[in-house]
Motif scaffolding. Sequence first.
Motif: not given
Lengths: 481, 94
Positions: A285-289, A445-446, A293-297, A479-480
């Motif tokens: 879920a963190s990777l999805e977030s 992260c959760g 946000k525009g990061y490339e995984i 974390l905003g």
Amino acid sequence: MAIDLHKLTIQKAHEALKKGEYTSVQLTQAYLEQIKGKNPEINAYLEVFADALEQAKQADVKIADSRNKNQDFGLLVGIPCGIKDNILIQGHVASAASKILEKYHATYDATVIEKLKKEGVVFLGRLNMDEFAMGGSTENSAFGVTKNPYDTSRVAGGSSGGSAATVAMDGAVFTLGTDTGGSIRQPASFCGVVGLKPTYGAVSRYGAIAMGSSLDQIGPISQTVTDSEIIFNAIKGKDIHDGTTIDTKTYTPKNVSSKTKPVIGVPRHFLKEGIDPAVMDAFNASLESFKQKGYEIIDIQLPNISYSLLVYYIIMPAEVSSNMARFDGVKYGLHKDGETGIQDYFETRRAGLGREVIRRILLGTYVLSSGYYDAYYNRANAVRTMITTDFLKAFASVDFIATPTAPSPAFKIGEKNNDPISMYLEDIFTVTANITGMPALSIPCGMTKKDGKDLPIGLQLTARHGDEAGLFTIGKDFLGE
Amino acid sequence: MITPAEIEKLATLARIKITEEDKVSLVKEFDSILGYIDQLKKVEVSTDTEGRVGAVKNIMRPDEARQISKEDREGLLSEAPDREGDFIAVKKIL
């Protein structure tokens, strides 16, 4: 007025001190009350300093002085903090949670303490840990286990369990811990707080009781990434007393991506087994977030990463056995009489050191003994270089490497007591940063529910040598903050 | 497999008194840990290792005696388990 300590940050406290909403004495008093209420159950503090309020008074003088001169004062002035019991504060006991140093008073300040004193912080007390930082649950403390504030039947993690639990129970604004194989990040993960293991050499180790000298680093534990950044910037820097410290020019980290958002690498091949499903869900879920946000995984290969823990459990005990040789009952610490001078050593070390410490000293003595040295220690150092090379290669195409911080949420007290290997496996994702010397950050992260209790889960981000700034940026973004 | 005699030798080298009971449990624990770290022997290693960690090299300083303040000396001495005046007292060696 009642001060709301819940998740209080450095910046919030600083603003309040600036506006005169409360004084450092009142803030310190509030924390002392909080500790009085919470600590009997949690056992995060080994000692609360009698001079805490006196330190706060001095901070208030500084604050009043700045106010009179219409000047701003430093962010850390009057901020109450707690210190892991293996970092020396002159005149105070520094026991490393061991019987052998139970009555030892530090004769000088660690460099990080000297720096924080200059910043004007208030030291509330010293925090529980695994004896000499050897452990992953604080169960190896000679002074009782630290309980997890989220579920007191579970461990707070370790070895900096007291440091993480203190922040989680609102028992200080921030704390310092030490990290040799994950000892800041794993308890931070278990307690739902932020923990940073800086680049090897970024923070002086002078005045930290040594465990594995090529692995140890001091770092912050805090509510937010911003706070960890503030503390890191206050304690980092080259130090004449620690020849391994680096300066800002030692490494020149640079983003690989031409785009505005960095690239995150994930070693999927290393995340296939032994991970709690709830941890894996939170991680994905963190990777999805990040993606949103525009990061490339991207998927990365770290061919030798699976040897990290093996390498760690050879190099670390080897260094432990050397470092622990100084505790001989002659110069300081506990002394037990034997029949002869040499028997004094045997009796003193037997009486003063706990089981895990003895086990690691003997293991280190074994891997360093003639006949085994090449097969273990030299080989481990060669593989250590191979692992570091893997990471450096990966960082040619990514800016950060993401893994869970720990394979599971906090485990039950006693659950792993009789199985050293299962306890050692706790460090599987964290040891790599100590082996490579790279900086790594654990952020919450959760949450997951176990036995009806909510337990935090941590995400670990590793960066290139010297790129703490990058970790702070991505951590705050996540974390905003 | 490690033997109780080997454990005893390690404990002697490390200057730690251990009991017969300790030896039994340590043999068991060592077997488990060594069984695990022995996997390292299977790794193919390239011979070039840096032999150091981090980016900095050894820093040398002259081998000179330094004066410390009377207070610092007293602080250090007061931590010693046994002292006579300005000396740390130990059992007779010869």
